[in-house]
Structures are given as structure tokens and as C-alpha cells.
Design a protein around this motif. Structure first.
Motif, PDB file in Angstrom:
ATOM      1  N   ALA A 126       0.662  -0.890  -0.200  1.00 16.81           N
ATOM      2  CA  ALA A 126       0.332  -0.099   0.099  1.00 16.81           C
ATOM      3  C   ALA A 126       1.467   1.369  -0.020  1.00 16.81           C
ATOM      4  N   HIS A 127       0.103   2.601   0.283  1.00 13.28           N
ATOM      5  CA  HIS A 127       0.786   3.163  -0.265  1.00 13.28           C
ATOM      6  C   HIS A 127       1.861   4.037   0.954  1.00 13.28           C
ATOM      7  N   HIS A 128       1.078   3.721   2.162  1.00 11.32           N
ATOM      8  CA  HIS A 128       2.082   3.920   3.032  1.00 11.32           C
ATOM      9  C   HIS A 128       3.282   3.161   3.382  1.00 11.32           C
ATOM     10  N   THR A 129       3.378   1.683   3.256  1.00  9.52           N
ATOM     11  CA  THR A 129       4.224   0.559   3.203  1.00  9.52           C
ATOM     12  C   THR A 129       5.074   0.567   1.913  1.00  9.52           C
ATOM     13  N   ARG A 130       4.698   1.499   0.393  1.00 11.12           N
ATOM     14  CA  ARG A 130       5.884   1.075  -0.401  1.00 11.12           C
ATOM     15  C   ARG A 130       6.570   2.561   0.364  1.00 11.12           C
ATOM     16  N   GLY A 131       6.007   3.704   0.792  1.00 16.14           N
ATOM     17  CA  GLY A 131       6.610   4.801   1.032  1.00 16.14           C
ATOM     18  C   GLY A 131       7.973   4.324   1.914  1.00 16.14           C
ATOM     19  N   PRO A 141       5.193 -11.284  13.602  1.00 13.29           N
ATOM     20  CA  PRO A 141       4.642 -10.397  13.936  1.00 13.29           C
ATOM     21  C   PRO A 141       3.286 -10.149  12.494  1.00 13.29           C
ATOM     22  N   SER A 142       3.057  -8.808  13.310  1.00 12.24           N
ATOM     23  CA  SER A 142       1.729  -8.002  12.276  1.00 12.24           C
ATOM     24  C   SER A 142       1.969  -8.459  10.551  1.00 12.24           C
ATOM     25  N   ASP A 143       1.217  -8.340  10.186  1.00  8.73           N
ATOM     26  CA  ASP A 143       1.222  -8.996   8.843  1.00  8.73           C
ATOM     27  C   ASP A 143       1.505  -7.500   8.024  1.00  8.73           C
ATOM     28  N   LYS A 144       1.622  -5.721   8.710  1.00  4.83           N
ATOM     29  CA  LYS A 144       2.643  -4.610   7.426  1.00  4.83           C
ATOM     30  C   LYS A 144       3.935  -4.767   8.162  1.00  4.83           C
ATOM     31  N   VAL A 145       4.453  -5.651   9.549  1.00  4.05           N
ATOM     32  CA  VAL A 145       5.849  -5.442   9.752  1.00  4.05           C
ATOM     33  C   VAL A 145       6.160  -6.952   8.975  1.00  4.05           C
ATOM     34  N   ARG A 146       5.724  -7.320   8.547  1.00  6.45           N
ATOM     35  CA  ARG A 146       6.112  -8.222   7.745  1.00  6.45           C
ATOM     36  C   ARG A 146       6.660  -8.158   6.894  1.00  6.45           C
ATOM     37  N   ARG A 147       5.229  -7.905   6.254  1.00  5.70           N
ATOM     38  CA  ARG A 147       5.484  -7.252   4.586  1.00  5.70           C
ATOM     39  C   ARG A 147       6.788  -6.028   4.586  1.00  5.70           C
ATOM     40  N   ARG A 170       6.212   9.841  10.606  1.00  2.68           N
ATOM     41  CA  ARG A 170       4.831  10.598  10.336  1.00  2.68           C
ATOM     42  C   ARG A 170       3.968   9.769   9.564  1.00  2.68           C
ATOM     43  N   THR A 171       3.940   7.800   9.943  1.00  2.00           N
ATOM     44  CA  THR A 171       3.269   7.133   9.461  1.00  2.00           C
ATOM     45  C   THR A 171       2.217   6.084  10.388  1.00  2.00           C
ATOM     46  N   ASP A 172       1.766   5.504  10.266  1.00  2.00           N
ATOM     47  CA  ASP A 172       0.403   5.282  10.833  1.00  2.00           C
ATOM     48  C   ASP A 172       1.094   3.286  11.594  1.00  2.00           C
ATOM     49  N   LEU A 173       2.377   3.522  11.718  1.00  2.00           N
ATOM     50  CA  LEU A 173       2.689   2.501  12.575  1.00  2.00           C
ATOM     51  C   LEU A 173       2.642   2.856  13.464  1.00  2.00           C
ATOM     52  N   SER A 174       2.492   2.392  14.963  1.00  2.00           N
ATOM     53  CA  SER A 174       2.989   2.129  15.858  1.00  2.00           C
ATOM     54  C   SER A 174       4.443   2.937  16.607  1.00  2.00           C
ATOM     55  N   GLN A 175       4.891   2.997  17.665  1.00  2.00           N
ATOM     56  CA  GLN A 175       6.120   2.999  18.218  1.00  2.00           C
ATOM     57  C   GLN A 175       6.419   1.930  18.457  1.00  2.00           C
ATOM     58  N   GLY A 176       5.756   0.785  18.696  1.00  2.00           N
ATOM     59  CA  GLY A 176       6.061  -1.151  19.309  1.00  2.00           C
ATOM     60  C   GLY A 176       6.425  -1.409  17.441  1.00  2.00           C
ATOM     61  N   ARG A 211       4.774  -5.634  21.844  1.00  2.00           N
ATOM     62  CA  ARG A 211       3.179  -6.064  21.675  1.00  2.00           C
ATOM     63  C   ARG A 211       3.081  -5.722  19.599  1.00  2.00           C
ATOM     64  N   VAL A 212       4.310  -6.660  18.823  1.00  2.00           N
ATOM     65  CA  VAL A 212       3.932  -6.804  17.570  1.00  2.00           C
ATOM     66  C   VAL A 212       3.427  -8.113  17.360  1.00  2.00           C
ATOM     67  N   VAL A 213       3.777  -9.143  17.736  1.00  2.00           N
ATOM     68  CA  VAL A 213       2.890 -10.666  17.976  1.00  2.00           C
ATOM     69  C   VAL A 213       2.226 -10.488  17.597  1.00  2.00           C
ATOM     70  N   LYS A 214       0.906 -11.024  16.236  1.00  2.00           N
ATOM     71  CA  LYS A 214       0.104 -11.517  15.752  1.00  2.00           C
ATOM     72  C   LYS A 214      -0.911 -12.425  17.310  1.00  2.00           C
TER      73      LYS A 214
END
Length: 591
Positions: A84-89, A145-151, A326-332, A396-399
């Protein structure tokens, strides 16, 4: 070397590569942790596995082609729709900041740490910018980890390899030809752009060849796999002939195209190709690590530990936090990305090739490149392998653990079974094709999957993310059987189906394998008849004895894992479990 020594060397290399990966799988650690020390020990104990003696000057070319095959396979696992856009950036910034900062810091500190010239330190800095999916992937599979972090981490690890390989080739030629690093007047930037163009043209050619082989000629699995292997090797070799290390870009571009262009429909699992890649990885690590001698490690051991500390504690966190600002990723999630940057096969391969080339040209300090790279690979992989899981839990990033069940079917008894399963604890999702069945699921208050979910799930190139078990219970036995076969490789966990009637004459259902739910007596039509006659599903603690007239269908563990009773396994519940039972037909109904 004699013929006997050559045979022994090849046999020993294959045996060590295979045995190390089997041991790693049993210990549940990344294979690299076993492969590198085993290859190092074997190289110190015997001369027969040294690649220079087995293959001579051809070893470097074979390493380049082998890495191209690995990167093609990695490209097949990259889905552009999920970038996605944020992930690509984030991925783009990780690549840019990571390459620049790793190169600059390593080149700046290495002359003092390892007593090497600046040009050799620059070569080391370029080598260490790479990461690699062969190391990152197994670590993430273990950590979950979460799918977003893994990708993000998989994309970064895959794309940084060809970038590092090309930069390494440019730096090598700059040093070898002029004894300095000439970056003035944009010369090297132009050379990089030219290499990128050659790789892209090679990737386009590889895609066209595979379109011809897989779509026009419609080759089957065996010949199709052979065509992929031949295409990747031919295109990568051709690009490398034109421009050094551009074959890596061609390989990964071809893999990306095949995975994402409509019409290829590559299966999510490719058993033969995956086996080949695993073997190649093992052989490369054993061969390369065998060239590192104990005498070469001693002088650079302590300085290498200092370099590892700088890369892990300073460079990577700065890169990760700058790239994810400045992304939607959490601090963790940002912190975990900052704690995951192991080095892998491309670092080892480029260090082996470029170090040997500079040593042959008499460049001072070049002999330290390979042992330093070896120590950085071992150090980072060992560190992250030991700490990634606890760090992920801490951040706290584990699924979430447990089971997400997909129950397919919309008959009244299936919906009632879904209601019972949901009350027992597991996360449940249902799907049905007909609108009246979907309305029945909605009325029961059960989460309904989107309409095209099953079409996606049975697509050979799809992966049904998040679903850990599938139970097929439609009123079409042939559909259940075919879907079970196709979905088996597209789901993280097992796929089960209800059994067809005994002696049925379905097209495929009586003849298809797979684990059948509930044993041979509770086939689909029996379940339907018993439910219509008044039998109901009951959820009760496993600590209470099960009445003899009840049939146990599922055991729900304390952590909400769902374990079915099947033809192949009789599940024994524990006191803390919950069981899902099918009750008897009421007496008045049975009369």
C-alpha cells in the motif's frame, strides 16, 4: 585434487548443507545459525570442501547464478497489491536511508577498526548494506509479527540485495581500475543507472520467455519449473555478461512480474523449486564459510564486535525511525523494524567474490573483507535469532495466538455448528455461496466472509492470510473434495472436509485424499439427518464425562486452538479443555 577427493568434497558439502538445515528445523532456529559454523568447522578440518579447489575460478560465476535463482524465488513471494501507499513509502525510505547510512558509517569506522585503506573500507561498507529474505523470512516465521511489519521487512530484505550487489560491482571496478573511489561528476550514478537499465531489460526478456512457456505453451508443473529455472539462469547470465551483477536485478524483476501479472497464476507453493532453493542456500553457505580460516578471524574478532554494535544499536534504529516517521505504524512496530537487520547470503556471496578479486590484484587490507563479513553475518543472525521473539512480545507486535477458523457451508446444521464453535471460544468466520445461506449466517450473528473470499482462497497464487484452519461442509461433496485439494497450500494450517456418503458415485469426492472430519460414521448425510431429527450441538467442559450417546466433534484447547476429531486422529481432551459434542436424536423423534 583427485577424482576421489572431488567426489568426497561434493558429497560432504551436500550432506552438511542438508543435515544442517534439518537440524535447524528441529531446533526451530534459522538455518544460517547452523550452516555457517558447520561450514567453518568443516573448512578448518578438511581441504576437500573448499570451493576454490573443487571448482576453481568458476565458483564466483556459479555463486552469482545461484543467488539469482534465490532472488527470483523471493520475487515470486512479493505481492504488489499488498504494498500500500504508506508501506511503499516506508520500504523506499528504508532502502535509501539504510544503504546510505550503512555505507557511510561502515566506511568511516572500518579504517580505524581493521587497519584497512579507505577504498577497502568502502568496499566493506557496500557489502554490508544488504540483508536478505533467506534470513529475514525464517526469523519472521518464528516471531510472527503483524502482517504490516512482516511485509515491510520482507520487501526491504528482498529489494536491498540486488541494489547492494550492483553497488558492490561498481565499487569493486572503481577500486580495481583506479585504486580509489571515483564518484566525481556523477560518473558512478550514471553507471548505476546503466546497470539498472540492463537489469530491467533482462527482467522484461525473462518475463516474455516465461509467458511463452507457461501461458502460450502451457507447460505442466515439471516442465514449467524446468522452464523457470532455465530462463532465470539464461537471463541472469546474459545480463552479467553485459554488466556485472545486473543478473540479480533481472532475476528479481522476472519474479515480481510472474507473481503479479494477470494470467500467470503461479501456485503459492512450489515444492520442487522451493526444495532447489533451500539446497542452493545450504550449499552456498557451507562453501563460502569453509573459505574462512581461524587464523583470519582472530585479528578482526574484537573490532568486528564493535562494528556489529554500531550497526545494530546506532545505524539500524536511526534508519528505521527516520524511515517510519509520520506514518501509521505504532511505536512498537517502528521499534521492532529498528531491531531487525540481519545479513545473509548476498553479503556472503559478494564478500567472497569481491574480496578474492581485490586480493588477486594486490590491494592492501582486502583479505580482511571476508572474515569481517563472516563475523557480521554470524553476529547479527545470532543476536536477532535470540532476541527477536522476546523483543516482539515486549513491543506487542506479535500476532495474537489461537485459531481463526473458516467454516464453509450454509446448511442449517452447519450454521448451528458455527454458533457452537463460536461460543466455545475460537475466532470464527463463515462463508457460503447462496444468498439464503448467507442470510442464515447473518441471522445467527456470525461474521460472514466477503463474497469473493473462496474464489480468492482457491486461486493457486493466493494466500488466505489470517486463517489457520478451514472446514469444508457444503452440501456438495465434490466441491468439498476439490476445494480441499486446491486450498491445502494456500492456508497457514490444515484443511478438512466432511465425508461423502459411503458408496457414493461422486465425480471426485470418494477418491480424493485429505483428512475427513468426525470419522467414518458421521459423514455429511448422517449429520444432516441427525440434525433434522432433533440432534443438537452441545458445548461443555472436558472435565465432565461425555455421555456414551454423544459424539465428540471438536476439542477446544485452553488457548482457543481448535482440534477436530478426524478419521486419522482421535483427540484426547484435557481437563482444562472444552469439547463440542453432537447429541443424540430425541427419543420421540427416533420412534
Amino acid at each position: 585434487m583427485t577424482d576421489d577427493e572431488i567426489l568426497l568434497g561434493f558429497a560432504l558439502t551436500v550432506a552438511l548443507a542438508t543435515g544442517s538445515q534439518i537440524l535447524a528445523s528441529k531446533l526451530r532456529v534459522p538455518a544460517l545459525i547452523i550452516l555457517l559454523p558447520v561450514g567453518f568447522a568443516a573448512g578448518a578440518a578438511t581441504d576437500v570442501i573448499h570451493p576454490e579447489k573443487l571448482l576453481g575460478p568458476d565458483f564466483s560465476a556459479l555463486v552469482s547464478l545461484s543467488v539469482a535463482v534465490i532472488l527470483y524465488d523471493a520475487g515470486l513471494g512479493l505481492d504488489l497489491r499488498k504494498l500500500a501507499h504508506h508501506t511503499r513509502g516506508i520500504v523506499g525510505r528504508l532502502l535509501l536511508y539504510g544503504v546510505l547510512l550503512t555505507f557511510l558509517v561502515t566506511a568511516a569506522v572500518s579504517p580505524a577498526l581493521f587497519d584497512m585503506p579507505l577504498r577497502v573500507a568502502a568496499m566493506l561498507g557496500v557489502i554490508l548494506v544488504v540483508s536478505g529474505p533467506t534470513v529475514v523470512g525464517p526469523l519472521l516465521d518464528f516471531v510472527r509479527p503483524s502482517d504490516k511489519v512482516r511485509r515491510i521487512l520482507i520487501w526491504e530484505g528482498t529489494l536491498t540485495d540486488p541494489i547492494g550487489g550492483i553497488l558492490g560491482a561498481l565499487t569493486f571496478h572503481a577500486i580495481a581500475s583506479s585504486h580509489q573511489i571515483d564518484i566525481g561528476r556523477g560518473y558512478q550514478l550514471g553507471q548505476f543507472a546503466l546497470s539498472l537499465a540492463v537489469g530491467l531489460v533482462g527482467g522484461a526478456a525473462g518475463t516474455a520467455l516465461l509467458w511463452l512457456a507457461l501461458r502460450v505453451l502451457r507447460l505442466g508443473e515439471t516442465l514449467g519449473t524446468l522452464a523457470q529455472l532455465a530462463t532465470v539462469i539464461a537471463v541472469s547470465a546474459g545480463c552479467d555478461i553485459v554488466r556485472d551483477d545486473t543478473g540479480l536485478i533481472a532475476a528479481i524483476v522476472t519474479g515480481l512480474a510472474v507473481a503479479n501479472l494477470r494470467g500467470f497464476d503461479m501456485p503459492a507453493r512450489r515444492p520442487f523449486f522451493e526444495t532447489l532453493v533451500q539446497l542452493v542456500i545450504g550449499l552456498l553457505f557451507i562453501s563460502i564459510s569453509s573459505t574462512v580460516t581461524p587464523a583470519s578471524l582472530v585479528p578482526v574478532l574484537l573490532p568486528a564486535l564493535v562494528l556489529i554494535a554500531i550497526l545494530v544499536l546506532v545505524v539500524r534504529p536511526v534508519v528505521a525511525f527516520a524511515a517510519s516517521a509520520r506514518t501509521d505504524l505504532s511505536q512498537g512496530e517502528r521499534a521492532f523494524i529498528g531491531w531487525m537487520d540481519p545479513r545473509g547470503i548476498v553479503a556472503a556471496a559478494t564478500a567472497s567474490a569481491f574480496s578474492a578479486g581485490l586480493v588477486d590484484r594486490g590491494v592492501s587490507g582486502a583479505a580482511r573483507i571476508l572474515p569481517v563479513t563472516f563475523l557480521v553475518i554470524v553476529g547479527t543472525v545470532l543476536l536477532y535469532a535470540l532476541t527477536a521473539a522476546p523483543v516482539a512480545r515486549r513491543l506487542r507486535v506479535v500476532k495474537k495466538a489461537g485459531t481463526r477458523v473458516l467454516l464453509v457451508g450454509g446448511e442449517p446444521w452447519v450454521v448451528d455448528l458455527g454458533r457452537a464453535l463460536r461460543s466455545a471460544g475460537p475466532d470464527l468466520l463463515m462463508w457460503a455461496g447462496r444468498e439464503e445461506e448467507r442470510e442464515r449466517i447473518r441471522a445467527a450473528g456470525i461474521e460472514l466472509a466477503k463474497g469473493d473470499l473462496l474464489a480468492t482462497a482457491i486461486n493457486p497464487g493466493a494466500r488466505l492470510e489470517g486463517v489457520t484452519a478451514v472446514f469444508l461442509a457444503t452440501d456438495d461433496d465434490d466441491f468439498n473434495a476439490l476445494a480441499a485439494v486446491v486450498m491445502q497450500d494456500n492456508v497457514e494450517g490444515p484443511v478438512y472436509r466432511v465425508g461423502p456418503p459411503h458408496g457414493s458415485h461422486g465425480v471426485v469426492a470418494p477418491y480424493t485424499g485429505g483428512d475427513i472430519l468426525f470419522g467414518p460414521s458421521l459423514v455429511r448425510h448422517v449429520l444432516t439427518e441427525r440434525y433434522e431429527r432433533g440432534a443438537r450441538f452441545v458445548v461443555r467442559p472436558a472435565s465432565s464425562p461425555v455421555p456414551p450417546e454423544y459424539d465428540t466433534l471438536f476439542v477446544v484447547r485452553a488457548d482457543h486452538r481448535l482440534v477436530p476429531v478426524t478419521e486419522r486422529q482421535r483427540t484426547v481432551p484435557e481437563a482444562t479443555d472444552t469439547v463440542v459434542l453432537l447429541g443424540p436424536v430425541p427419543a420421540e423423534a427416533g420412534e
